[in-house]
Enzyme design. Structure first.
Site, short mmCIF file in Angstrom:
data_model
loop_
_atom_site.label_atom_id
_atom_site.label_comp_id
_atom_site.label_asym_id
_atom_site.label_seq_id
_atom_site.Cartn_x
_atom_site.Cartn_y
_atom_site.Cartn_z
CG ASN A 19 3.35 -0.90 2.51
OD1 ASN A 19 2.73 -1.84 2.02
ND2 ASN A 19 4.56 -0.55 2.13
N GLY A 20 2.16 -3.37 4.61
CA GLY A 20 2.86 -4.61 4.98
C GLY A 20 1.87 -5.63 5.51
NE ARG B 244 4.02 1.70 -1.70
CZ ARG B 244 5.11 0.93 -1.72
NH1 ARG B 244 6.03 1.15 -2.63
NH2 ARG B 244 5.27 -0.02 -0.84
CD GLU C 181 1.76 -6.45 -16.44
OE1 GLU C 181 1.69 -6.24 -15.23
OE2 GLU C 181 2.84 -6.49 -17.04
CD GLU D 197 8.09 -8.20 -19.96
OE1 GLU D 197 8.00 -9.08 -19.09
OE2 GLU D 197 7.70 -7.04 -19.78
CD1 TRP E 35 -3.25 -4.30 -4.97
CD2 TRP E 35 -2.30 -5.67 -3.48
NE1 TRP E 35 -3.12 -5.53 -5.56
CE2 TRP E 35 -2.55 -6.40 -4.68
CE3 TRP E 35 -1.71 -6.34 -2.41
CZ2 TRP E 35 -2.22 -7.74 -4.82
CZ3 TRP E 35 -1.38 -7.69 -2.55
CH2 TRP E 35 -1.63 -8.37 -3.76
CE LYS F 248 4.58 -5.76 -19.22
NZ LYS F 248 5.76 -5.63 -18.42
CB CYS G 168 -0.84 0.01 1.27
SG CYS G 168 -1.74 -1.53 1.53
CE LYS H 214 6.16 0.25 -11.61
NZ LYS H 214 6.24 -0.51 -12.86
CG HIS I 32 7.15 -31.69 -27.58
ND1 HIS I 32 7.48 -32.98 -27.89
CD2 HIS I 32 8.08 -30.90 -28.17
CE1 HIS I 32 8.60 -32.99 -28.63
NE2 HIS I 32 8.97 -31.72 -28.81
C1 F6R Z 1 4.96 -6.66 -14.87
C2 F6R Z 1 5.47 -6.15 -13.60
C3 F6R Z 1 5.79 -7.13 -12.54
C4 F6R Z 1 7.14 -6.75 -11.88
C5 F6R Z 1 7.41 -7.65 -10.68
C6 F6R Z 1 8.75 -7.34 -10.04
O1 F6R Z 1 4.76 -5.62 -15.77
O2 F6R Z 1 5.60 -4.98 -13.42
O3 F6R Z 1 5.83 -8.43 -13.02
O4 F6R Z 1 8.15 -6.87 -12.84
O5 F6R Z 1 6.39 -7.47 -9.73
O6 F6R Z 1 8.80 -6.03 -9.58
P1 F6R Z 1 10.18 -5.35 -9.24
O7 F6R Z 1 10.93 -5.22 -10.51
O8 F6R Z 1 9.82 -4.02 -8.66
O9 F6R Z 1 10.88 -6.24 -8.27
#
Ligand code: F6R
Length: 609
Positions: free
Chosen positions: A100-101, A27, A489, A482, A74, A486, A2, A604, A505
């Site tokens: 937060n936590g 966050r 999400e 990747e 969150w 993307k 959060c 994030k 396979h």
């Molecule tokens: C995808 C994304 C997440 C982060 C992951 C790691 O777009 O943003 O998969 O890459 O949560 O986050 P960091 O890099 O902050 O450790």
């Protein structure tokens, strides 16, 4: 995970808290709230939904206060709702808290508070226990009460506390969750992250684990876990607040996709000295240390993990050191081959991802040397590392990682060359040639950005699909993973990425008339193999969009659509092949009416397990 923010000073806390929270919504954003000290009482305003909902509700009330705390949530314990939103207030209304936590022993603490003190809980959150604990221990000294409460708490937390009977004091505590203090003139701030306070001050104190901070409007005192007051140097923030604004783009995600040439430039050029060699300010790793290592472990989550997959190929090819890549949430509960002969590389944009941080600590315990590739300066991952490679992507606000990823890739190429150089396994001439090649990539990235109209058109045709597949070989598989992440999400479309050779396979059973397959075919030495795989899915009715290097016209004979990226060394294609895929995810999400910067259920910075 959060966002928390707190203010004590001479201005109206309401405006500062709402503004600060707007910089922390990345966050978490399922509910938001503020608590203020007004005329002898603590008043709490908190609502389910986005911050704007809170702002709309409090604005007409014309509240005014000089001390307050705010939170954007969150959900972990309890669904997003008004009652589960923070701040939480203690049973007699004496203490308000943001957190937060996760409090791991909250169930035991809750039972104790109910059984011993008859406290009635209002919410389903773990956080509420902290507010009640502090009030239970409160005997005219807020610092003492917070210290006593903290001694009972297990888990990860950054908390901010205000009390009805001490309206001139705010207290904050950090354990395994990010916390910074902003130091102003006659005013002070707490926050989870620097952008929250950057409109008011550039003077920041980075708070360490197990530290307790006492703030008044004109003083900040930091205490260690033994209660000793400690001095901390001010960290001057040099980057601009505007770097965390949209600057005319519709979304942060789009702005950040466009910032990739600059990210690549900054990551590379700030590290080249007058002789044309890399110079890493925060890396002490030398030949003697390197000779001791017999393997490298790369550990990360999500997009950063995908950067690690590319990193493995770069290090193995350029430096000839064996590399194992693992997902942090798996690594930390495994029995890895890590000891004092291991170089452990943690990759993280935020530097606060709990699984990555705990993996790093685990590897450290096992004797490894820790090098981190991290974007946020002074973050927990950076602080716990022996060597740090800062990626210089600038603040990444869009929840989906874009520019952090390409700068992580650049970091890996540079590190791989650096390792080869200190090992003495690469001739100077070759080393210099690679640096020249890397220097051309920012222009190729800029060129790739100009193809957005083509991608927008493909997205407009394909956005209604129920599933989209990605496939590739070699480095293209890593980018397929990747690209698929993307798309998932941002667009919420079901998507799968596979190594093209694995099709037969099993996965080929899913291909039928009209199935969309995005085939990354940038690797010259694997090109013929990819063409065979494209033919296989085409024969089952797939619609194929291929990604190829410029000049490869033959692919137009097998694919329905071709997206061209600039011609470059095969090893470096990931730096640019991911860009059209980021665009694709973005435009498909827009077509589907999704919130691109804040996709559902995500946050994030993932500071919980
Ligand atoms: C995808 C994304 C997440 C982060 C992951 C790691 O777009 O943003 O998969 O890459 O949560 O986050 P960091 O890099 O902050 O450790």
């Amino acid at each position: 995970m959060c966002g928390i923010v707190g203010y004590i000073g001479h201005r109206n806390a309401v405006d500062i808290l709402i503004d600060g929270l707007s910089k922390l919504e990345y966050r978490g954003y399922d509910s938001a709230g503020i608590a203020l000290y007004i005329a002898g009482d603590l008043e709490v305003y908190k609502y389910k939904g986005r911050l704007q909902n809170l702002a709309d509700k409090v604005e007409p009330l014309q509240l005014s206060a000089n001390i307050g705390i705010g939170h954007t949530r969150w959900a972990t314990h309890g669904e997003p709702s008004d009652v589960n939103a923070h701040p939480h207030i203690s049973y007699q209304g004496k203490v308000a808290i943001i957190h937060n936590g996760i409090i791991e022993n909250y169930a035991q603490l809750k039972d104790w508070l109910i059984d011993e003190h008859g406290i009635e809980f209002q919410s389903e959150t773990d956080t509420e226990v902290i507010a009640h604990l502090i009030e239970v221990f409160y005997e005219d000294d807020l610092l003492d009460a917070v210290n006593r409460a903290v001694r009972r708490m297990e888990g990860a937390y950054a908390i901010g506390v205000i009390a009805q009977e001490e309206p001139d004091t705010m207290i904050a505590v950090r354990k395994d969750s990010p916390l910074i203090v902003g130091v102003g003139d006659n005013e002070n701030f707490i926050a989870s992250d620097i952008p929250a306070i950057l409109n008011y001050t550039r003077d920041v104190l980075l708070i360490e684990n197990d530290e307790v901070v006492v703030l008044t409007k004109d003083e900040v005192q930091i205490y260690d876990s033994l209660g000793q007051e400690i001095e901390r140097d001010i960290y001057q923030v040099t980057w601009d607040a505007a770097a965390a604004e949209k600057e005319g783009y519709a979304h942060f995600t789009m702005k950040e996709i466009h910032e990739q040439p600059k990210g690549l430039h900054d990551t590379l050029h700030r590290r080249i000295d007058a002789e044309g060699n890399f110079k890493f300010e925060h890396i002490a790793l030398d030949k003697a240390m390197l000779e001791k290592f017999n393997r490298i472990y790369i550990v990360a989550c999500g997009t950063a993990y995908h950067a690690g997959l590319v990193g493995k190929r770069a290090i193995e090819k350029l430096a000839g050191i064996p590399v194992i890549v693992d997902i942090a949430s798996e690594f930390r509960y495994s029995e890895p081959f890590v000891d004092d002969k291991t170089l452990f590389i943690a990759v993280s944009q935020s530097g606060e991802t709990l699984d990555t941080l705990q993996s790093l600590r685990y590897a450290k315990q096992l004797g490894a040397r820790i090098l981190s590739i991290v974007n946020v300066v002074g973050s927990s991952v950076a602080r716990d590392s022996d060597d740090i490679f800062y990626t210089w992507a600038g603040p990444e606000i869009g929840v989906a990682s874009t520019k952090a990823f390409t700068t992580q890739l650049m970091a890996f190429y540079m590190l791989a060359l650096h390792l080869a150089k200190i090992k003495g396994s690469m001739k100077d001439e070759e080393y210099n040639q690679w640096i020249e090649k890397l220097a051309t990539m920012e222009q190729l990235a800029a060129d790739t950005l100009t193809i957005d109209a083509q991608i927008q058109k493909i997205a407009a045709e394909q956005f209604n699909n129920e599933s989209i597949f990605f496939m590739g070989r070699g480095l293209d598989v890593d980018i397929a993973f990747e690209s698929s992440l993307k798309l998932k999400e941002l667009s919420y479309i079901n998507s799968l990425a596979i190594a093209a050779g694995e099709l037969k396979h099993g996965t080929i059973a899913l291909i039928q008339e009209g199935t969309v397959v995005i085939a990354l075919a940038t690797q010259a030495h694997l090109y013929e193999k990819m063409v065979s795989n494209i033919r296989e899915v085409k024969a089952r009715g797939a619609y194929v969009v291929a990604i190829a290097q410029e000049g490869n016209r033959a692919i137009e004979d097998v694919a329905d659509d071709v997206i061209y990226i600039g011609a470059c060394d095969n090893l470096l294609t990931p730096l640019i092949s991911v860009i059209p895929m980021q665009y694709f995810a973005y435009y498909v999400a827009l077509q589907r009416g999704n919130d691109v910067d804040k996709p559902r259920n995500l946050a994030k910075s993932v500071t919980v397990e």
